[in-house]
Design an enzyme around this catalytic site. Structure first.
Site, PDB file in Angstrom:
ATOM      1  N   GLU A 144      -0.408   1.234  -5.710  1.00  0.00           N
ATOM      2  CA  GLU A 144      -0.107   0.018  -4.955  1.00  0.00           C
ATOM      3  C   GLU A 144       0.004  -1.198  -5.875  1.00  0.00           C
ATOM      4  O   GLU A 144      -0.922  -1.479  -6.638  1.00  0.00           O
ATOM      5  CB  GLU A 144      -1.213  -0.232  -3.929  1.00  0.00           C
ATOM      6  CG  GLU A 144      -1.552   1.005  -3.108  1.00  0.00           C
ATOM      7  CD  GLU A 144      -2.860   0.871  -2.354  1.00  0.00           C
ATOM      8  OE1 GLU A 144      -3.194  -0.266  -1.949  1.00  0.00           O
ATOM      9  OE2 GLU A 144      -3.553   1.888  -2.164  1.00  0.00           O
ATOM     10  N   HIS A 164       0.848  -1.205   0.000  1.00  0.00           N
ATOM     11  CA  HIS A 164       0.000   0.000   0.000  1.00  0.00           C
ATOM     12  C   HIS A 164       0.886   1.258   0.000  1.00  0.00           C
ATOM     13  O   HIS A 164       0.902   2.034   0.962  1.00  0.00           O
ATOM     14  CB  HIS A 164      -0.878  -0.051   1.247  1.00  0.00           C
ATOM     15  CG  HIS A 164      -2.088   0.834   1.228  1.00  0.00           C
ATOM     16  ND1 HIS A 164      -2.044   2.147   0.817  1.00  0.00           N
ATOM     17  CD2 HIS A 164      -3.370   0.587   1.584  1.00  0.00           C
ATOM     18  CE1 HIS A 164      -3.255   2.677   0.935  1.00  0.00           C
ATOM     19  NE2 HIS A 164      -4.079   1.746   1.403  1.00  0.00           N
TER      20      HIS A 164
END
Length: 314
Positions: free
Chosen positions: A271, A167
């Protein structure tokens, strides 16, 4: 070679949490907290921070740390029975002193190996046995590499499935001056519309409102261009077919307690992920997902990269 050997230092970070500092070359550095196995800092040779970390980030378990590169495992998002983004990002990892050999050579790289194994508490919610090994490496030119290896160690012969994401929060000068190249014309699932499927239009992705999309069948290389800083982040990935692009914009930012009201202007999450299709491992099988980040100088010429080598180049 008389080049100084680079340091790998284990020390205390915010609120006394253990962290590992990696140093390479003259000034490149990265920091990894054992809490979450999370990279929280990545600096170039000018000492500039390349990752976004919220000023309101809470370094206090069991809250996840807002910023850097949280690891989403064994569930991305809220689609599933587990807490948002799974539990790996708010568990304490251990330094892995005896990792199995890596197929890639680690010459001239500084790295740390971490490992996460299931706790009794996790097993109540996700009843599987696994080994999650993470290597965080810093290359001689400042590139940051994360390699995850997840192995099914279930003794009962049962397979398990998971979704996954690195992330990554990039630090940007101004979100309105940023564009993402490499995802043009691809299909995506819109998280703001219950994962309805659309096809991306236009030449590059730019930002003027909230975005939360999962791009599918993405290339191994994606570029994030920061016009104002004249910097391009190049993201290379293996084993991770999807790419999530997220910025909460103003209204959502105000609703996130560990995120500043205006911080959305200075961050963008792109991501490397495996979300649309779960990864399934039988006992003894191992999955590997790799992310490599580099930051290179860039400028614009007729709205395009100059030189046009970031996505085409090696």
């Amino acid at each position: 070679m008389s080049r100084e050997r680079v340091a790998v230092e284990v020390c205390k970070g915010i609120n006394g949490l253990d962290k590992v500092v990696l140093r390479e070359g003259r000034a490149f550095s990265a920091e990894v907290y054992l809490y979450g196995g999370q990279v929280t800092s990545w600096k170039n040779d000018h000492g500039e921070e390349l990752l976004f970390m919220s000023n309101k980030a809470i370094f206090k378990p069991p809250k996840p740390i807002r910023g850097g590169i949280p690891i989403c495992f064994p569930q991305f998002g809220s689609h599933g029975s587990l807490e948002q983004h799974g539990f790996a990002r708010n568990r304490f990892w251990s330094i892995d002193t005896d990792p199995p050999p890596f197929p890639t050579a680690s010459i001239n790289k500084t790295f740390i190996d971490l490992i996460l194994r299931p706790s009794e508490e996790d097993a109540k919610h996700w009843p599987h046995s696994y080994e999650f090994r993470l290597r965080v490496a810093l290359g001689p030119s400042g590139d940051l590499m994360l390699t995850s290896r997840i192995r099914n160690t279930n003794p009962d012969g049962k397979p398990f499935s998971f979704t996954f994401a690195y992330h990554t929060y990039f630090s940007v000068s101004d979100i309105s001056e940023v564009r993402v190249e490499g995802l043009e014309t691809l299909d995506y699932l819109d998280n703001m519309l219950e994962r309805e499927r659309f096809t991306e239009q236009g030449d590059a992705i730019t930002f003027e409102s909230e975005v939360d999309k999962i791009y599918l069948s993405t290339p191994t290389k994606i570029a994030v261009l920061d016009h104002e800083k004249k910097r391009t982040f190049v993201m290379r990935k293996d084993g991770l077919p999807d790419a999530v692009v997220w910025n909460p914009w103003d209204k959502k930012a105000k609703a996130i307690p560990d995120f500043g009201d205006d911080e959305y202007k200075h961050m963008l999450c792109v991501e490397a992920a495996a979300v649309e299709k779960s990864i399934t491992l039988r006992p003894g099988e191992e999955w590997k997902g790799r992310l490599e980040l580099s930051a290179v100088p860039s400028s614009y010429c007729s709205g395009q990269l100059d030189p046009q080598k970031v996505l085409q180049g090696g």
